[in-house]
Design a protein around this motif. Structure first.
Motif, PDB file in Angstrom:
ATOM      1  N   GLY A 152       0.814  -1.206   0.000  1.00  0.00           N
ATOM      2  CA  GLY A 152       0.000   0.000   0.000  1.00  0.00           C
ATOM      3  C   GLY A 152       0.851   1.260   0.000  1.00  0.00           C
ATOM      4  O   GLY A 152       0.571   2.214  -0.732  1.00  0.00           O
ATOM      5  N   VAL A 153       1.915   1.250   0.804  1.00  0.00           N
ATOM      6  CA  VAL A 153       2.840   2.384   0.849  1.00  0.00           C
ATOM      7  C   VAL A 153       3.540   2.536  -0.501  1.00  0.00           C
ATOM      8  O   VAL A 153       3.681   3.648  -1.027  1.00  0.00           O
ATOM      9  CB  VAL A 153       3.874   2.202   1.977  1.00  0.00           C
ATOM     10  N   ALA A 154       3.970   1.409  -1.063  1.00  0.00           N
ATOM     11  CA  ALA A 154       4.650   1.434  -2.353  1.00  0.00           C
ATOM     12  C   ALA A 154       3.749   2.010  -3.438  1.00  0.00           C
ATOM     13  O   ALA A 154       4.184   2.826  -4.270  1.00  0.00           O
ATOM     14  CB  ALA A 154       5.101   0.016  -2.728  1.00  0.00           C
ATOM     15  N   ASP A 161       4.689   9.635  -7.320  1.00  0.00           N
ATOM     16  CA  ASP A 161       6.045   9.790  -7.850  1.00  0.00           C
ATOM     17  C   ASP A 161       6.982  10.457  -6.834  1.00  0.00           C
ATOM     18  O   ASP A 161       7.568  11.513  -7.087  1.00  0.00           O
ATOM     19  CB  ASP A 161       6.026  10.603  -9.149  1.00  0.00           C
ATOM     20  N   ILE A 162       7.130   9.806  -5.673  1.00  0.00           N
ATOM     21  CA  ILE A 162       7.994  10.358  -4.628  1.00  0.00           C
ATOM     22  C   ILE A 162       9.083   9.357  -4.241  1.00  0.00           C
ATOM     23  O   ILE A 162       9.022   8.177  -4.587  1.00  0.00           O
ATOM     24  CB  ILE A 162       7.190  10.737  -3.360  1.00  0.00           C
ATOM     25  N   ILE A 163      10.061   9.836  -3.502  1.00  0.00           N
ATOM     26  CA  ILE A 163      11.150   9.000  -2.980  1.00  0.00           C
ATOM     27  C   ILE A 163      10.742   8.435  -1.625  1.00  0.00           C
ATOM     28  O   ILE A 163      10.061   9.100  -0.846  1.00  0.00           O
ATOM     29  CB  ILE A 163      12.445   9.826  -2.844  1.00  0.00           C
ATOM     30  N   CYS A 164      11.166   7.218  -1.345  1.00  0.00           N
ATOM     31  CA  CYS A 164      10.916   6.585  -0.049  1.00  0.00           C
ATOM     32  C   CYS A 164      12.249   6.377   0.671  1.00  0.00           C
ATOM     33  O   CYS A 164      13.173   5.797   0.104  1.00  0.00           O
ATOM     34  CB  CYS A 164      10.207   5.239  -0.229  1.00  0.00           C
ATOM     35  N   ILE A 165      12.344   6.870   1.895  1.00  0.00           N
ATOM     36  CA  ILE A 165      13.498   6.560   2.746  1.00  0.00           C
ATOM     37  C   ILE A 165      13.024   5.538   3.762  1.00  0.00           C
ATOM     38  O   ILE A 165      12.131   5.818   4.571  1.00  0.00           O
ATOM     39  CB  ILE A 165      14.049   7.816   3.455  1.00  0.00           C
ATOM     40  N   SER A 166      13.603   4.360   3.708  1.00  0.00           N
ATOM     41  CA  SER A 166      13.174   3.264   4.576  1.00  0.00           C
ATOM     42  C   SER A 166      14.200   3.047   5.685  1.00  0.00           C
ATOM     43  O   SER A 166      15.305   2.565   5.453  1.00  0.00           O
ATOM     44  CB  SER A 166      12.997   1.979   3.756  1.00  0.00           C
ATOM     45  N   ASP A 167      13.814   3.429   6.898  1.00  0.00           N
ATOM     46  CA  ASP A 167      14.666   3.268   8.076  1.00  0.00           C
ATOM     47  C   ASP A 167      14.501   1.833   8.569  1.00  0.00           C
ATOM     48  O   ASP A 167      13.490   1.484   9.166  1.00  0.00           O
ATOM     49  CB  ASP A 167      14.221   4.288   9.137  1.00  0.00           C
ATOM     50  N   GLU A 168      15.523   1.008   8.315  1.00  0.00           N
ATOM     51  CA  GLU A 168      15.450  -0.403   8.677  1.00  0.00           C
ATOM     52  C   GLU A 168      16.594  -0.786   9.617  1.00  0.00           C
ATOM     53  O   GLU A 168      17.193  -1.855   9.502  1.00  0.00           O
ATOM     54  CB  GLU A 168      15.461  -1.262   7.403  1.00  0.00           C
ATOM     55  N   VAL A 169      16.887   0.080  10.577  1.00  0.00           N
ATOM     56  CA  VAL A 169      18.042  -0.138  11.457  1.00  0.00           C
ATOM     57  C   VAL A 169      17.853  -1.351  12.365  1.00  0.00           C
ATOM     58  O   VAL A 169      18.834  -1.904  12.871  1.00  0.00           O
ATOM     59  CB  VAL A 169      18.354   1.121  12.290  1.00  0.00           C
ATOM     60  N   TYR A 170      16.604  -1.781  12.579  1.00  0.00           N
ATOM     61  CA  TYR A 170      16.360  -2.967  13.421  1.00  0.00           C
ATOM     62  C   TYR A 170      16.053  -4.203  12.570  1.00  0.00           C
ATOM     63  O   TYR A 170      15.402  -5.136  13.036  1.00  0.00           O
ATOM     64  CB  TYR A 170      15.179  -2.700  14.364  1.00  0.00           C
ATOM     65  N   GLU A 171      16.510  -4.222  11.335  1.00  0.00           N
ATOM     66  CA  GLU A 171      16.103  -5.279  10.396  1.00  0.00           C
ATOM     67  C   GLU A 171      16.440  -6.690  10.858  1.00  0.00           C
ATOM     68  O   GLU A 171      15.733  -7.641  10.488  1.00  0.00           O
ATOM     69  CB  GLU A 171      16.727  -5.039   9.019  1.00  0.00           C
ATOM     70  N   ARG A 192      13.307   4.079  -6.437  1.00  0.00           N
ATOM     71  CA  ARG A 192      12.879   5.262  -5.703  1.00  0.00           C
ATOM     72  C   ARG A 192      13.087   5.109  -4.180  1.00  0.00           C
ATOM     73  O   ARG A 192      12.524   5.882  -3.405  1.00  0.00           O
ATOM     74  CB  ARG A 192      11.422   5.580  -6.007  1.00  0.00           C
ATOM     75  N   THR A 193      13.865   4.125  -3.757  1.00  0.00           N
ATOM     76  CA  THR A 193      14.038   3.869  -2.322  1.00  0.00           C
ATOM     77  C   THR A 193      15.487   3.960  -1.869  1.00  0.00           C
ATOM     78  O   THR A 193      16.387   3.429  -2.523  1.00  0.00           O
ATOM     79  CB  THR A 193      13.488   2.475  -1.949  1.00  0.00           C
TER      80      THR A 193
END
Length: 371
Positions: A152-154, A161-171, A192-193
């Motif tokens: 849904g976010v994607a 048409d925006i950029i996504c910054i995905s904070d996955e520091v606890y991956e 775009r990520t």
């Protein structure tokens, strides 16, 4: 002609003022002189000296208070990352400015119950929206976004048409029955990520202050421009040691002893222990799917907080009461909020990436809670 006379005096006395003698007499410099308005701080940094980390670090400095609020792991990091740091520091070139690296090719109350409202999220988009930031596993709830939520976010990122910054520091801190999915792996999202990782969270070395970003060349190239002008702020031996530690664990990705997996197993036991202790005094903890924090509903305790200021959030009042009366520190969740504070003011955040001895001290506080 200026004549400067210096005065020496014992350290126990107040320092005497420096006298500057000139033809017109003597001038004395006073520390009480007002600074010119011209030299006042810029407005953009006003208030930065007053924030929750400054406040709660000061409160935690009391040795009688058990700090289970801040993410300060007191468990040791893997021995090999410390050994690699020691090795790197003996190489002369590693003690100089960092080289410019190039990327290579290559039925419990659970956080799962916190569902992303995609309609509300889309309502925040407008013609000026350029970027969206997502955090999964999420701090402070410990929620791991499901594949459907990420889709849904994607779709919104692609639609607008925006950029996504995905904070996955606890991956890597993902617990039994859960799976972390990188949004960059979904159709149309790689280009775009920017995915962000952390050495502090991955290897339990938060003091190293190192991280990384992964993304397409078109986006990373711009980040490299910034990196090459700021990378000297990170110690070179730390970066070298981190790279070597990655080489060690990447080679044993299929080994259960790989630190990426072993830390999560160790923390899951600590998580379950803290959940049990919190429940024993009537708190309602939300069981995190990932990360190393637990937020708990404290409202059922009905603690009398009438001595606090009326405009303070309930969770803040509760934490102040707990520090004073129980010598236990947690973080009020409203400190993370700028809107919807009322929805979160009954929750406080506890950190469980702690040694067993620290959790033993926590258990002692809990067992004496009603005394």
């Amino acid at each position: 002609m200026y004549l400067i006379r210096r005065y020496l005096c014992p350290l126990s006395n107040k320092a005497k003022l420096l006298k500057i003698t000139c033809s017109s007499g003597c001038l004395r410099f006073s520390t009480s002189a007002k600074m010119s308005k011209k030299f006042k701080n810029a407005r953009r940094i006003e208030g930065l000296d007053s924030n929750m980390w400054v406040e709660f670090s000061k409160l935690a400095s009391d040795p009688s208070v058990l700090n289970l609020g801040q993410d300060l792991p007191d468990i040791p990091p893997p021995i090999y990352i410390k050994e690699e740091l020691a090795k790197a520091s003996t190489i002369d070139e590693m003690n100089q400015y960092t080289r410019s690296f190039k990327p290579t090719k290559g039925n419990e109350w659970s956080s799962a119950a916190w569902i992303l409202d995609l309609k509300e999220l889309e309502s925040k988009f407008n013609s000026k929206t350029k970027l969206l930031i997502i955090n999964t596993p999420q701090n402070p709830t410990g929620k791991i976004f499901s594949r459907e939520e990420l889709k849904g976010v994607a779709n919104l990122c692609i639609k607008h048409d925006i950029i996504c910054i995905s904070d996955e520091v606890y991956e890597w801190l993902v617990y039994t029955g859960n799976k972390h999915i990188k949004i960059a792996t979904l159709p149309g999202m790689w280009e775009r990520t920017i995915t962000v990782g952390s050495a502090g969270k991955t290897f339990s070395v938060t003091g190293w202050k190192l991280g990384w970003s992964i993304g397409p060349r078109s986006l990373i190239k711009q980040m490299q421009t910034v990196q090459q002008n700021s990378i000297f702020t990170c110690a070179t031996p730390l970066q070298e040691a981190l790279a070597r530690a990655f080489q060690i664990d990447i080679k044993r990705m299929n080994d259960p002893e790989c630190y990426f997996y072993s830390l999560a197993r160790e923390l899951e036991v600590k998580r379950d222990r803290m959940i049990q202790l919190l429940r024993s005094i009537g708190l309602k903890p939300i069981v995190p799917e990932g990360g190393y924090f637990i937020i708990a509903d404290v409202s059922a305790l009905n603690v009398g907080l009438s001595d606090r200021k009326k405009n303070e959030a309930y969770d803040y009042k509760f934490v102040m009461w707990m520090i004073k009366n129980k010598k236990l520190l947690a973080i009020p969740v409203t400190k993370f909020c700028n809107v919807y504070r009322k929805d979160f003011e009954k929750y406080v955040r506890f950190c469980f990436i702690k040694q067993d001895s620290t959790l033993d001290a926590f258990e002692k506080i809990i067992k004496n809670w009603n005394k």
